[in-house]
Design an enzyme around this catalytic site. Structure first.
Site, PDB file in Angstrom:
ATOM      1  N   SER A 102       0.812  -1.213   0.000  1.00 19.17           N
ATOM      2  CA  SER A 102       0.000   0.000   0.000  1.00 19.17           C
ATOM      3  C   SER A 102       0.848   1.266   0.000  1.00 19.17           C
ATOM      4  CB  SER A 102      -0.952  -0.035   1.198  1.00 19.17           C
ATOM      5  OG  SER A 102      -1.921   0.965   1.134  1.00 19.17           O
ATOM      6  N   ASP A 241      -2.589   6.145  -3.559  1.00 18.86           N
ATOM      7  CA  ASP A 241      -1.445   5.536  -2.879  1.00 18.86           C
ATOM      8  C   ASP A 241      -0.889   4.416  -3.743  1.00 18.86           C
ATOM      9  OD1 ASP A 241      -3.471   3.703  -2.520  1.00 18.86           O
ATOM     10  OD2 ASP A 241      -2.886   3.156  -0.482  1.00 18.86           O
ATOM     11  N   ASP A 243      -1.149   1.210  -4.020  1.00 20.60           N
ATOM     12  CA  ASP A 243      -2.009   0.205  -4.658  1.00 20.60           C
ATOM     13  C   ASP A 243      -3.358   0.778  -5.057  1.00 20.60           C
ATOM     14  OD1 ASP A 243      -2.990   0.434  -2.058  1.00 20.60           O
ATOM     15  OD2 ASP A 243      -3.542  -1.675  -1.921  1.00 20.60           O
ATOM     16  N   ASP A 245      -5.948   2.045  -3.570  1.00 21.02           N
ATOM     17  CA  ASP A 245      -7.228   1.805  -2.901  1.00 21.02           C
ATOM     18  C   ASP A 245      -7.628   2.977  -2.007  1.00 21.02           C
ATOM     19  OD1 ASP A 245      -5.433   1.440  -0.827  1.00 21.02           O
ATOM     20  OD2 ASP A 245      -6.240  -0.491  -0.173  1.00 21.02           O
TER      21      ASP A 245
END
Length: 444
Positions: A102, A241, A243, A245
């Site tokens: 992340s 960010d 990833d 999400d």
């Protein structure tokens, strides 16, 4: 429920150090694969990753693990976490895996697992997989080993899906958008989706090299985005960010807008359109008290869940809500997605911007937040929150706030940190209370 390997968002840690090793990835693949072998059909797992250097190593180990227990593997390369959740359902897969840490630096990595319904695994599933990791699983006969293949059109599938969540009667023509992809998983799909919808795009963080993910870019480092929005004369800035999400927005003046304000805007907009379910939204214990008061003034509820988008989603599903998220920018719109999706949430914000005709600085400031301060204290082990001195500092802080605010202390589920948050009417007092508790934690 105590878990040894899984935190609030999968397994995460520094690469090549326990538990984030190739050996662990192999065992996770074997255990998760064996756990989801059900029925006599050909079983399939979809594996995606962000742009970290270690993604190749972890991917290879996971592929070996899954195929060794008889599961076929589909690799889609760098893709946002929510894209994996979407692909699991659309490809009728039995399991989905996202290799990502992340917003963490490149030297960390993680493994997130999704079930066949596209939702993150339950605590019970993760606990069972942990038991299988430690006990080992039976490997299949050589003729039953799974096959692995890569597909090249996954990005196009996700772009099409993301665009389908944007109102059909709207376009982004005439809107200048700066998009910061954190050199992460959305570096290709996010700018493309915005461009296809008509926006003039300025892309940042779209040159991943394996080690620059989240490095001075993305939702946790918005300074560059703020500067570029102003210098480009853009209408709005979007930061994802690593990833993709989560999302943070920057208005045309360069001011950062957090997830609380974004949820307030989407919630009220959907309520006015008759789309909001449950007469409220779900947020976490970290969300600002100002959000709660703002929603109440519009006869809407704020339901608080534990920190972590999986717990937000669980509360949403149990209560029949379709808007939820976190102050950090994880926003779940369950009419469209089964997990946080930064791009889909951003498209809803852009739709509100287009329809309102207002500048972002006016539209996005939905309420006045109470003074709130969050500080992180890193610790090397032990139970600092059990120390008498820390408990005394917390009690003293609560007494000083005297019902005009609140204190929240918790361990991070992804890093060795104690998070200390307080909010209240008096900003100076809030700072004093947080500093006092942080000092006590450090001393303990």
């Amino acid at each position: 429920m105590s878990r040894k390997f899984f935190g609030t968002d999968g397994i995460r840690g520094r690469t090549n150090e326990a538990p984030m090793t190739a050996e662990m990835a192999l065992r996770v693949g074997q255990a998760a694969g064996a756990r989801f072998l059900r029925g006599d059909h050909r079983h399939r797992v979809v594996i995606g990753k962000d742009t970290r250097l270690s993604g190749y190593m972890m991917e290879s180990a996971l592929v070996a693990g899954f195929t060794s227990v008889g599961m076929d593997v589909v690799m889609v390369g760098p893709m946002p976490t929510p894209a994996i959740a979407m692909l699991v359902r659309s490809m009728r897969a039995d399991l989905g895996v996202m290799i990502s840490a992340s917003h963490n630096p490149f030297y960390d990595n993680g493994i997130k697992l999704f079930g066949p319904d596209g939702y993150k695994l339950s605590d019970e599933d993760e606990a069972e997989i942990e038991g299988m990791i430690e006990a080992g699983v039976e490997l299949v006969a050589s003729e039953k080993i799974g096959r692995a293949r890569r597909i090249d059109d996954a990005r196009g599938r996700y772009i099409h899906f993301a665009k389908s969540t944007f109102p059909e009667h709207l376009r982004l023509d005439g809107l200048k958008v700066v998009i910061d992809c954190a050199h992460g998983a959305a570096y290709s799909v996010a700018p493309e989706a915005l461009w296809e919808l008509g926006a003039e795009t300025v892309a940042l963080g779209v040159s991943p090299n394996g080690t620059n993910i989240n490095d001075g870019v993305g939702s946790t480092a918005p300074k560059l985005l703020q500067e570029r929005v102003v210098s480009e004369g853009a209408d709005i800035g979007i930061a994802l960010d690593g990833d993709a999400d989560r999302v943070i927005i920057v208005d045309e003046k360069g001011t950062v807008i957090d997830g609380d304000q974004l949820m307030a805007l989407i919630g009220v907009s959907w309520a006015n359109s008759g789309l909001l379910c449950g007469d409220g939204i779900v947020a976490t214990v970290m969300s600002n008290l100002g959000l709660e008061r703002f929603l109440a003034s519009r006869d809407l509820k704020l339901i608080r869940a534990a920190v972590g988008d999986r717990y937000v989603l669980e509360t949403m599903r149990n209560g029949g809500y379709n808007v939820g998220g976190e102050q950090s920018g994880h926003i779940i719109l369950s009419d469209y997605v089964t997990t946080g999706d930064g791009l889909v949430a951003a498209l809803q914000i852009l739709a509100c911007l287009v329809e309102s005709g207002k500048p972002a600085s006016e539209l996005l400031r939905q309420f006045e937040p109470l003074p709130q301060l969050l500080k992180n204290v890193r610790f090397d082990g032990g139970q600092p929150l059990e120390a008498t001195s820390v408990k005394a500092a917390i009690a003293d802080g609560e007494s000083r706030l005297n019902g005009t605010g609140r204190i929240l202390i918790r361990k991070s589920g992804t890093e060795p940190l104690i998070r200390v948050m307080a909010e209240g009417e008096d900003e100076k007092l809030v700072h004093e209370v947080v500093d006092s508790i942080c000092d006590a934690v450090k001393a303990a």
